[in-house]
Each structure stands twice: as C-alpha cells, then as structure tokens.
Motif scaffolding. Structure first.
Motif, PDB file in Angstrom:
ATOM      1  N   GLU A  15      -0.272   8.136   2.174  1.00  0.00           N
ATOM      2  CA  GLU A  15      -1.405   7.224   2.048  1.00  0.00           C
ATOM      3  C   GLU A  15      -2.711   8.006   2.110  1.00  0.00           C
ATOM      4  O   GLU A  15      -2.790   9.077   2.724  1.00  0.00           O
ATOM      5  CB  GLU A  15      -1.352   6.178   3.169  1.00  0.00           C
ATOM      6  CG  GLU A  15      -2.432   5.120   3.126  1.00  0.00           C
ATOM      7  CD  GLU A  15      -2.491   4.403   1.794  1.00  0.00           C
ATOM      8  OE1 GLU A  15      -3.499   4.589   1.078  1.00  0.00           O
ATOM      9  OE2 GLU A  15      -1.534   3.674   1.459  1.00  0.00           O
TER      10      GLU A  15
ATOM     11  N   ASP B 127       2.152   4.066  -1.576  1.00  0.00           N
ATOM     12  CA  ASP B 127       1.310   3.156  -2.360  1.00  0.00           C
ATOM     13  C   ASP B 127       1.110   1.819  -1.653  1.00  0.00           C
ATOM     14  O   ASP B 127       1.017   0.775  -2.296  1.00  0.00           O
ATOM     15  CB  ASP B 127       1.921   2.921  -3.749  1.00  0.00           C
ATOM     16  CG  ASP B 127       1.951   4.182  -4.585  1.00  0.00           C
ATOM     17  OD1 ASP B 127       0.952   4.906  -4.575  1.00  0.00           O
ATOM     18  OD2 ASP B 127       2.978   4.450  -5.230  1.00  0.00           O
TER      19      ASP B 127
ATOM     20  N   PRO C 164      -3.137   3.109  -4.506  1.00  0.00           N
ATOM     21  CA  PRO C 164      -2.211   3.734  -5.462  1.00  0.00           C
ATOM     22  C   PRO C 164      -2.299   5.250  -5.355  1.00  0.00           C
ATOM     23  O   PRO C 164      -3.352   5.839  -5.590  1.00  0.00           O
ATOM     24  CB  PRO C 164      -2.703   3.227  -6.822  1.00  0.00           C
ATOM     25  CG  PRO C 164      -4.117   2.805  -6.597  1.00  0.00           C
ATOM     26  CD  PRO C 164      -4.209   2.346  -5.181  1.00  0.00           C
TER      27      PRO C 164
ATOM     28  N   LYS D 170       0.404   7.384  -6.579  1.00  0.00           N
ATOM     29  CA  LYS D 170       1.453   7.967  -7.420  1.00  0.00           C
ATOM     30  C   LYS D 170       2.679   8.360  -6.600  1.00  0.00           C
ATOM     31  O   LYS D 170       3.420   9.275  -6.954  1.00  0.00           O
ATOM     32  CB  LYS D 170       0.930   9.178  -8.197  1.00  0.00           C
ATOM     33  CG  LYS D 170      -0.172   8.845  -9.190  1.00  0.00           C
ATOM     34  CD  LYS D 170      -0.535  10.047 -10.039  1.00  0.00           C
ATOM     35  CE  LYS D 170      -1.602   9.681 -11.069  1.00  0.00           C
ATOM     36  NZ  LYS D 170      -1.961  10.829 -11.932  1.00  0.00           N
TER      37      LYS D 170
ATOM     38  N   SER E  72       0.649  -2.167  -3.725  1.00  0.00           N
ATOM     39  CA  SER E  72      -0.461  -1.711  -4.561  1.00  0.00           C
ATOM     40  C   SER E  72       0.018  -1.256  -5.924  1.00  0.00           C
ATOM     41  O   SER E  72      -0.676  -1.414  -6.923  1.00  0.00           O
ATOM     42  CB  SER E  72      -1.209  -0.565  -3.864  1.00  0.00           C
ATOM     43  OG  SER E  72      -1.903  -1.037  -2.744  1.00  0.00           O
ATOM     44  N   LEU E  73       1.225  -0.692  -5.971  1.00  0.00           N
ATOM     45  CA  LEU E  73       1.764  -0.237  -7.246  1.00  0.00           C
ATOM     46  C   LEU E  73       1.928  -1.411  -8.199  1.00  0.00           C
ATOM     47  O   LEU E  73       1.531  -1.363  -9.355  1.00  0.00           O
ATOM     48  CB  LEU E  73       3.102   0.460  -7.030  1.00  0.00           C
ATOM     49  CG  LEU E  73       3.821   0.949  -8.298  1.00  0.00           C
ATOM     50  CD1 LEU E  73       2.999   2.010  -8.990  1.00  0.00           C
ATOM     51  CD2 LEU E  73       5.192   1.474  -7.959  1.00  0.00           C
TER      52      LEU E  73
ATOM     53  N   ARG F 206      -0.773  -0.845 -10.848  1.00  0.00           N
ATOM     54  CA  ARG F 206      -0.181   0.117 -11.759  1.00  0.00           C
ATOM     55  C   ARG F 206       1.125  -0.424 -12.326  1.00  0.00           C
ATOM     56  O   ARG F 206       2.103   0.285 -12.466  1.00  0.00           O
ATOM     57  CB  ARG F 206       0.045   1.446 -11.037  1.00  0.00           C
ATOM     58  CG  ARG F 206      -1.211   1.959 -10.360  1.00  0.00           C
ATOM     59  CD  ARG F 206      -1.019   3.283  -9.644  1.00  0.00           C
ATOM     60  NE  ARG F 206      -0.789   4.346 -10.586  1.00  0.00           N
ATOM     61  CZ  ARG F 206       0.331   5.072 -10.620  1.00  0.00           C
ATOM     62  NH1 ARG F 206       1.302   4.824  -9.788  1.00  0.00           N
ATOM     63  NH2 ARG F 206       0.477   6.032 -11.495  1.00  0.00           N
TER      64      ARG F 206
END
Length: 302
Positions: free
Chosen positions: A234, A262, A266, A268, A291-292, A296
């Motif tokens: 994080e 995430d 975000p 990755k 959050s992904l 995303r």
C-alpha cells in the motif's frame, strides 16, 4: 471401541447441500436456489469425510447394520456447511475505540496510520501483552466464531512487526490450532506495517534475512506451523519492490501467497501476484481488490 463410522446426524429437518450438480461453488443468481434436503440424515466416516447424505429413512435402511462412534438426533434442526473465514487478525491486545472520534472528524485510514494510530497503536499493546493474555483473548474470539458457524479460519500475525512478538503471536495461533476444535490456517504477516524507525526496504531486509529463516527453523522442528505469508502492499506502507521480495522469499520456503493489495490505492499489486503465482496451482486469491475493481477494471478484461 471405534465404530464403522465416526458420526451419524439423523432426522434433521433440513440439510443444506448448496451444490448438487458437481459445482465447486455457486455465485450470483445461482445463490438464489441452494440445494436443500428436507427430513434428511448425514453420515461422516472415520476419515472425517461425508460418506452419505439422503432422506432419513433411506440412510437408516442403508446403514442399519453399521455402527457409529456418535449419533446425534437433529430433529427440528438444520445442518449447514461450516463457514470459512478467509481473512482475520484475531491475535491482538488493546483497542482503538478512541479512533472513532478521529474518523468522525474526517480522518482517513492512512491519516490515522501516519499519526501513529491504527496498526501501530495495536502493535505497541500487543508487544506488551503476555503470551497467556493473547491466547486467552484469541480463545474467546474463536469460540465466538465457532458459535456462529465458522469451522475454518485464517489467523494472521502482524501486530508484532519485530521477530520476538511475531513469533509470540504465531505460538499463540499454534496453541489454538492444537487445543481448539476449529480448523486454522496460520499466516505470517510480519509485513503488516513498516516498524517505526525503519524504511520499507530495511523492514523487508529484516523479514527476509531474520524473520523467515527463524520461521523455517521452527517449522522444521515442529514448534509452529505456518501456511501463508501476507504483506500490506500500500502507498505509505510496503511498495511493490519490497512486497515482491518478501513474497518471493516466502514462496521459496513453501508458504502460500495471500496478501493485502490495492486496498486503498491502485498499486498494480495484482500484477505482482500474477507474476509470482502464475505457475503455482491452487494458490490463494489475493485479498482486498476494492480499488482495483473501482479504478482499474480494464485490467481484468485484457
């Protein structure tokens, strides 16, 4: 004297099967039509596996000549599959009630964390607690979970951050695994936060060079049993490189990968998991992808 079978649960008003067509699980609309048997019985073998489920009369006839170590009359009751709690932090001391006022005033999770609250506050209290105090509170929490139907629980360490307290927490979890009638999957979570006075890189080095070798030694000697490794990947905690290094070291010593990623930003982290786990069969799903999915979602379509 042992019987032919371990257990007969007989004459239940309902037995909830969930799946009846060979499915591994149900999802979405399929959850609206769980498979339920009315007036049923269930047989558990000496190996702990379910041997038969069916109408009470049929089970009674089929097993009329066989013996059971235990018989339980379930008249008027419902038999449900045990619940699996796949993410818990059940070993800790102290509380963070005072942080509710901070949250009501608008403080975010990371605001509280960076001010020394959150995980760091609990770390201080857990370091001060005795092993017996931690076991007593863990026992109460697990008994509460069992009373609500949980039969398998993942238990993390992570409120020690130094080797001494992390091992203390894992010993408490191991004692619970041996003494309590609940399945436990133990997770080393020494990378739950970056300890005060260290950078993420320094903390990762300490985990890789000190914590994990000691865990391996104690596991080999049968003193503790650890199944998984967890890292809090994080912003402001462990970055991608430190996360990757720690998880790879854990994987190399046979631990399953199961980490926070995430969750708030975000990062990755999903890609990190894919690179580490793509060749591993039956790995645990990475946790906390809120959050992904929010920011995303295109990643999942590629």
């Amino acid at each position: 004297m042992a019987g032919d079978h371990r257990l007969l649960l007989e004459n239940a008003r309902q037995v909830v099967l969930v799946c009846t067509r060979g499915e591994r699980f149900l999802a979405r609309d399929a959850l609206r039509s769980l498979a339920v048997l009315e007036g049923a019985s269930l047989v558990v073998g000496t190996d702990g596996f379910i041997k038969a489920i069916g109408p009470a009369d049929a089970i009674k006839k089929q097993f009329s000549e066989e013996t059971f170590e235990e018989r339980i009359d379930c008249s008027g009751k419902c038999i449900l599959p045990g619940l699996v709690d796949a993410h818990t932090h059940p070993v800790w001391a102290g509380d963070r009630v005072h942080e509710f006022a901070m949250k009501l005033a608008g403080a975010t999770y990371m605001d509280i964390h960076q001010a020394g609250g959150g995980i760091n506050f609990t770390v201080e209290r857990t370091r001060q607690a005795s092993e017996e105090e931690l076991f007593s509170s863990l026992q109460q929490r697990l008994q509460c979970m069992m009373s609500a139907g949980t039969t398998l629980v993942e238990c993390k360490s992570g409120y020690g951050l130094n080797l001494e307290t992390e091992l203390k927490m894992l010993r408490v979890i191991e004692r619970a695994r041996r003494e309590l009638d609940i399945g436990i999957s133990a997770t080393y979570c020494g990378a739950h936060s970056v300890p005060k006075g260290k950078t993420a890189t320094e903390a990762a080095d300490d985990i890789i060079n000190s914590h994990l070798p000691k865990l391996k030694e104690l596991s080999r000697n049968g003193q503790i049993h650890v199944d998984n490794i967890d890292v809090f990947c994080e912003k402001g905690v462990f970055d991608l490189d430190s996360t990757r290094r720690i998880l790879q070291a854990g994987k190399d010593m046979g631990l399953q990968i199961n980490f926070h990623g995430d969750e708030l930003h975000p990062m990755k982290a999903a890609e990190v998991r894919l690179t580490l786990c793509c060749s591993v069969v039956n790995t645990h799903a990475m946790e906390s992808l809120r959050s992904l999915f929010k920011d995303r979602s295109g990643l999942l379509k590629r």
